[in-house]
Enzyme design. Structure first.
Site, PDB file in Angstrom:
ATOM      1  N   THR A 113      -1.252  -4.250  -3.797  1.00  0.00           N
ATOM      2  CA  THR A 113      -0.430  -3.814  -4.957  1.00  0.00           C
ATOM      3  C   THR A 113       0.768  -4.668  -4.834  1.00  0.00           C
ATOM      4  O   THR A 113       1.462  -5.420  -4.253  1.00  0.00           O
ATOM      5  CB  THR A 113       0.118  -2.315  -4.557  1.00  0.00           C
ATOM      6  OG1 THR A 113       1.251  -2.085  -5.562  1.00  0.00           O
ATOM      7  CG2 THR A 113       0.887  -2.353  -3.167  1.00  0.00           C
ATOM      8  N   TYR A 139       5.581   3.504   0.011  1.00  0.00           N
ATOM      9  CA  TYR A 139       4.036   2.815  -0.454  1.00  0.00           C
ATOM     10  C   TYR A 139       4.000   1.509  -0.199  1.00  0.00           C
ATOM     11  O   TYR A 139       2.745   0.849   0.348  1.00  0.00           O
ATOM     12  CB  TYR A 139       3.904   3.495  -1.904  1.00  0.00           C
ATOM     13  CG  TYR A 139       2.821   2.638  -2.456  1.00  0.00           C
ATOM     14  CD1 TYR A 139       1.434   3.061  -2.030  1.00  0.00           C
ATOM     15  CD2 TYR A 139       2.934   2.181  -3.654  1.00  0.00           C
ATOM     16  CE1 TYR A 139       0.277   2.538  -2.606  1.00  0.00           C
ATOM     17  CE2 TYR A 139       1.661   1.309  -4.447  1.00  0.00           C
ATOM     18  CZ  TYR A 139       0.366   1.678  -3.810  1.00  0.00           C
ATOM     19  OH  TYR A 139      -0.614   1.380  -4.393  1.00  0.00           O
TER      20      TYR A 139
END
Length: 301
Positions: A113, A139
């Site tokens: 990501t 995250y």
């Protein structure tokens, strides 16, 4: 050729299966070597990637040539409050898959990501694969640790960072905004966070091309062009004939209204430099990919 897809019920896992069944995507045919591939698609509870013994035994039993890891804990706010679950899915799981893949000489395609970066605006220049990660959220931190484990434990790996992903199945920003836009009301969306919207069809197409290559390493794979969440939403609403009113707001204003929300990057635009230098960059401009998404039925599947 035998493929193992983890996170098979998510939007990317589902899109990979769709292209493998169809033999093509909107960008063209899948690689010839994959047209008669044996595909094993799994998700919880079939396989818990956080369980090392289970993963090693499963991979040893099925002997895949390629593992495509689409499994992740992607709820950014949820990662802040459920850090153990985030660690298991985003860091420990990739570590287990990497070790299992290396034991049998399989290739591992691991999806990561843009949140591995700090999100600070660097003068409007998209980040290529040489940029140094500095995550600011749980995250991003767990996803970065997953990347590091993949590098450490597997010799034949592709780490592919993407961003702002949407697809035919599952929950995503496009589905949410299209739903809100269909009802009278006011939608406020931040206009000072910029990145690359990415159609899962485009990403899956490139993952399959990488899977049959020997160009191992770290990749960025996002839609071409940069926009804000507000501009992205405006285009979603235009394409769907929305009736809702759209208004911009700042990240600070959003944070005041949602104090428990995790910090989002102000700048996370990526450059697909490695793709261009290896298997080729066919990622479409984000506006083109979004328009085709709705023209082809969008969420109808």
């Amino acid at each position: 050729m035998k493929l193992l897809i983890t996170g098979a019920c998510g939007q990317l896992g589902a899109e990979l299966q769709r292209q493998l069944r169809a033999g093509a995507s909107a960008l063209g045919p899948i690689p010839e070597r994959l047209k008669n591939a044996s595909v094993l698609a799994v998700d919880l509870p079939q396989l818990d990637i956080a369980d090392r013994a289970e993963v090693v035994a499963f991979v040893r039993r099925h002997q895949p040539d390629v593992i495509l890891n689409c499994a992740a804990y992607t709820n950014v706010d949820g990662c802040e409050t459920n850090r153990e679950d985030a660690f298991k899915a985003n860091a420990l799981g990739p570590a287990n898959l990497a070790q299992a893949a290396d034991k049998i000489g399989a290739r591992l395609v691991h999806v990561s990501t843009d949140y591995v970066f700090s999100g600070e605006d660097n003068g409007g220049v998209p980040l290529d694969e040489t940029a140094l990660p500095a995550p600011r959220s749980a995250y991003g931190a767990t996803k970065l640790l997953g990347e590091e484990y993949v590098r450490q434990f597997c010799r034949r790996y592709f780490i592919v960072r993407t961003a702002w992903l949407y697809g035919r199945t599952g929950k995503n920003f496009v589905r949410t905004m299209a739903g809100l836009g269909a009802k009278p009301g006011r939608i406020e969306v931040v206009n000072d966070q910029r990145g690359n919207p990415t159609n899962a069809e485009d990403l899956a197409h490139h993952l399959l091309r990488l899977a049959v290559s020997h160009d191992y390493g770290v990749y960025h794979c996002t839609g071409e062009g940069v926009c804000s969440w507000y501009e992205f939403t405006r285009e979603i609403l235009r394409l769907t004939g929305a009736v809702a009113e759209l208004a911009p707001c700042t990240s600070a204003e959003y944070a005041q209204k949602h104090p428990s929300a995790a910090r989002r990057p102000a700048w996370s635009a990526l450059e697909n430099r490695m793709l261009a230098c290896t298997v080729g960059n066919q990622m479409r401009p984000w506006q083109t990919a979004l328009a085709q998404f709705f023209e082809s039925g969008g969420f109808a599947d």
